[in-house]
Design a protein around this motif. Sequence first.
Motif, mmCIF file in Angstrom:
data_model
loop_
_atom_site.group_PDB
_atom_site.id
_atom_site.type_symbol
_atom_site.label_atom_id
_atom_site.label_comp_id
_atom_site.label_asym_id
_atom_site.label_seq_id
_atom_site.Cartn_x
_atom_site.Cartn_y
_atom_site.Cartn_z
ATOM 1 N N ASN A 160 0.798 -1.218 0.000
ATOM 2 C CA ASN A 160 0.000 0.000 0.000
ATOM 3 C C ASN A 160 0.838 1.279 0.000
ATOM 4 O O ASN A 160 0.340 2.343 0.339
ATOM 5 N N VAL A 161 2.105 1.174 -0.381
ATOM 6 C CA VAL A 161 2.959 2.351 -0.530
ATOM 7 C C VAL A 161 3.696 2.260 -1.863
ATOM 8 O O VAL A 161 3.876 1.176 -2.410
ATOM 9 N N GLY A 162 4.111 3.393 -2.361
ATOM 10 C CA GLY A 162 4.861 3.416 -3.603
ATOM 11 C C GLY A 162 5.502 4.772 -3.793
ATOM 12 O O GLY A 162 5.339 5.682 -2.975
ATOM 13 N N LEU A 163 6.219 4.899 -4.881
ATOM 14 C CA LEU A 163 6.815 6.178 -5.225
ATOM 15 C C LEU A 163 5.980 6.832 -6.312
ATOM 16 O O LEU A 163 5.518 6.167 -7.232
ATOM 17 N N TYR A 164 5.805 8.101 -6.190
ATOM 18 C CA TYR A 164 5.036 8.891 -7.143
ATOM 19 C C TYR A 164 5.877 9.099 -8.403
ATOM 20 O O TYR A 164 7.062 9.413 -8.325
ATOM 21 N N TYR A 165 5.251 8.923 -9.561
ATOM 22 C CA TYR A 165 5.928 9.102 -10.837
ATOM 23 C C TYR A 165 5.529 10.442 -11.448
ATOM 24 O O TYR A 165 4.362 10.643 -11.792
ATOM 25 N N PRO A 166 6.471 11.353 -11.618
ATOM 26 C CA PRO A 166 6.140 12.617 -12.274
ATOM 27 C C PRO A 166 5.980 12.408 -13.779
ATOM 28 O O PRO A 166 6.361 11.371 -14.318
ATOM 29 N N LYS A 167 5.443 13.389 -14.439
ATOM 30 C CA LYS A 167 5.339 13.319 -15.894
ATOM 31 C C LYS A 167 6.754 13.310 -16.466
ATOM 32 O O LYS A 167 7.662 13.938 -15.947
ATOM 33 N N CYS A 168 6.912 12.565 -17.556
ATOM 34 C CA CYS A 168 8.248 12.372 -18.110
ATOM 35 C C CYS A 168 8.154 12.365 -19.628
ATOM 36 O O CYS A 168 7.410 11.563 -20.194
ATOM 37 N N SER A 169 8.899 13.225 -20.285
ATOM 38 C CA SER A 169 8.831 13.273 -21.751
ATOM 39 C C SER A 169 9.885 12.402 -22.423
ATOM 40 O O SER A 169 9.668 11.900 -23.515
ATOM 41 N N LYS A 170 11.023 12.209 -21.778
ATOM 42 C CA LYS A 170 12.076 11.375 -22.370
ATOM 43 C C LYS A 170 12.692 10.524 -21.273
ATOM 44 O O LYS A 170 13.265 11.042 -20.327
ATOM 45 N N ASN A 171 12.561 9.222 -21.423
ATOM 46 C CA ASN A 171 13.038 8.292 -20.409
ATOM 47 C C ASN A 171 13.941 7.276 -21.088
ATOM 48 O O ASN A 171 13.518 6.598 -22.015
ATOM 49 N N SER A 172 15.169 7.172 -20.632
ATOM 50 C CA SER A 172 16.079 6.207 -21.247
ATOM 51 C C SER A 172 16.951 5.562 -20.179
ATOM 52 O O SER A 172 17.139 6.108 -19.096
ATOM 53 N N GLU A 173 17.484 4.392 -20.516
ATOM 54 C CA GLU A 173 18.374 3.687 -19.610
ATOM 55 C C GLU A 173 19.692 4.448 -19.542
ATOM 56 O O GLU A 173 20.188 4.933 -20.556
ATOM 57 N N THR A 174 20.236 4.543 -18.351
ATOM 58 C CA THR A 174 21.480 5.273 -18.170
ATOM 59 C C THR A 174 22.306 4.625 -17.060
ATOM 60 O O THR A 174 21.763 3.986 -16.173
ATOM 61 N N ILE A 175 23.599 4.787 -17.162
ATOM 62 C CA ILE A 175 24.502 4.287 -16.118
ATOM 63 C C ILE A 175 24.658 5.364 -15.050
ATOM 64 O O ILE A 175 24.921 6.523 -15.356
ATOM 65 N N LYS A 176 24.487 4.960 -13.803
ATOM 66 C CA LYS A 176 24.716 5.840 -12.656
ATOM 67 C C LYS A 176 25.987 5.361 -11.960
ATOM 68 O O LYS A 176 26.287 4.158 -11.957
ATOM 69 N N GLU A 177 26.705 6.292 -11.362
ATOM 70 C CA GLU A 177 27.929 5.960 -10.647
ATOM 71 C C GLU A 177 27.898 6.517 -9.232
ATOM 72 O O GLU A 177 27.392 7.621 -9.011
ATOM 73 N N VAL A 178 28.443 5.719 -8.313
ATOM 74 C CA VAL A 178 28.630 6.182 -6.939
ATOM 75 C C VAL A 178 30.080 5.861 -6.580
ATOM 76 O O VAL A 178 30.466 4.699 -6.510
ATOM 77 N N ALA A 179 30.865 6.900 -6.385
ATOM 78 C CA ALA A 179 32.276 6.721 -6.067
ATOM 79 C C ALA A 179 32.438 6.109 -4.678
ATOM 80 O O ALA A 179 31.554 6.201 -3.828
ATOM 81 N N SER A 180 33.588 5.513 -4.453
ATOM 82 C CA SER A 180 33.907 4.910 -3.163
ATOM 83 C C SER A 180 33.765 5.938 -2.047
ATOM 84 O O SER A 180 34.259 7.058 -2.148
ATOM 85 N N GLY A 181 33.042 5.565 -0.991
ATOM 86 C CA GLY A 181 32.867 6.447 0.148
ATOM 87 C C GLY A 181 31.862 7.572 -0.073
ATOM 88 O O GLY A 181 31.686 8.424 0.785
ATOM 89 N N LYS A 182 31.208 7.592 -1.203
ATOM 90 C CA LYS A 182 30.252 8.658 -1.533
ATOM 91 C C LYS A 182 28.829 8.094 -1.568
ATOM 92 O O LYS A 182 28.605 6.903 -1.397
ATOM 93 N N SER A 183 27.879 8.990 -1.813
ATOM 94 C CA SER A 183 26.493 8.548 -1.924
ATOM 95 C C SER A 183 25.813 9.268 -3.084
ATOM 96 O O SER A 183 26.267 10.319 -3.533
ATOM 97 N N LEU A 184 24.745 8.682 -3.549
ATOM 98 C CA LEU A 184 23.893 9.256 -4.585
ATOM 99 C C LEU A 184 22.525 9.428 -3.958
ATOM 100 O O LEU A 184 22.000 8.486 -3.355
ATOM 101 N N THR A 185 21.964 10.620 -4.067
ATOM 102 C CA THR A 185 20.673 10.887 -3.448
ATOM 103 C C THR A 185 19.611 11.118 -4.508
ATOM 104 O O THR A 185 19.791 11.930 -5.415
#
Length: 145
Positions: free
Chosen positions: A58-83
């Motif tokens: 009964n919970v989820g994340l809200y999806y905003p409107k999106c005009s262009k959606n594509s697969e992409t590589i994300k990176e998180v360096a050692s000792g860092k975070s991605l928010t």
Amino acid sequence: NLHVKVEIANKISPSEINEKEGEYYLININIINNTDSTVRFWALSCWWQDNFVFNANNVGLYYPKCSKNSETIKEVASGKSLTYTGILHIHNKKINIEKGFKLGFIFVRENEYKLYMDFEKILLDKKNENKDIIWCDNPIFIDKL
């Protein structure tokens, strides 16, 4: 060792996101890299929410409107975070707020996906098999807001 930490910032009004009703909370999802090297994973550029699941229906994340959606590589360096900053949507107020619930990050390694494959199928298979899901360290409680 990747860790997921969720912080609920505050409750927001449905009108702030052009919705008529519902219960919504602004949240920050931190993916923390505690390894000694950079971690790379696949996510969607706009609907990154697809990489996340909950252990409650009964919970989820809200999806905003999106005009262009594509697969992409994300990176998180050692000792860092991605928010990721997103909106938590409570679909049903009967959620068991005393137990809380957890959010999980579906980790799609850089070498697991090629552009001719079905990214959504990879995510769904991992979700159904409960494979490569990194659950947040602590349960999320909404009654504390």
